[in-house]
Scaffold this active site. Structure first.
Site, mmCIF file in Angstrom:
data_model
loop_
_atom_site.group_PDB
_atom_site.id
_atom_site.type_symbol
_atom_site.label_atom_id
_atom_site.label_comp_id
_atom_site.label_asym_id
_atom_site.label_seq_id
_atom_site.Cartn_x
_atom_site.Cartn_y
_atom_site.Cartn_z
ATOM 1 N N CYS A 1 1.103 -0.894 -0.001
ATOM 2 C CA CYS A 1 0.300 -0.328 0.181
ATOM 3 C C CYS A 1 0.859 1.094 -0.177
ATOM 4 C CB CYS A 1 -1.102 0.478 1.201
ATOM 5 S SG CYS A 1 -1.791 1.191 1.644
ATOM 6 N N CYS B 1 -0.098 3.950 3.016
ATOM 7 C CA CYS B 1 0.615 2.953 4.455
ATOM 8 C C CYS B 1 1.688 3.541 4.059
ATOM 9 C CB CYS B 1 0.007 1.794 3.792
ATOM 10 S SG CYS B 1 -1.225 1.051 4.245
#
Length: 105
Positions: free
Chosen positions: A30, A33
């Site tokens: 991600c 993230c």
């Protein structure tokens, strides 16, 4: 440094904590993230001793992710006294995370 939590230790480290806990639900793949990871580290250092900042990899801990209905990542949950007190979905500036954490004191 932010601790790693998982299906096995989540209840002990997060729900039974006597301090506010920030849980960063993330995954290795991600991009957003990875963008907030340094912010979480900074917050962990700044609030050391007053709050706990932990990371939960949703791929390795599907039970915890399902329990809290995590559908999008990054999702940051704020716990106080074992209950979800606030939530932030997506990558946002550091001050957004800090203001939500400060509200728990």
């Amino acid at each position: 440094m932010a601790l790693e939590v998982n299906d096995g230790n989540f209840d002990e480290l997060v729900l039974k904590s006597d301090k506010p806990v920030v849980v960063d639900f993330w995954a290795e793949w991600c991009g957003p993230c990875r963008m907030i990871a340094p912010i979480m580290e900074e917050i962990s250092n700044e609030f050391s001793g007053r709050a706990l900042v932990v990371k939960c990899d949703v791929d390795n801990s599907p039970g915890v992710a399902a329990k809290f209905g995590i559908r999008n990542i990054p999702t940051v949950l704020y716990f106080k006294e074992g209950k979800v007190a606030d939530k932030q979905v997506g990558a946002v500036p550091k001050n957004n995370f800090v203001s939500k954490l400060n509200a728990l004191f």
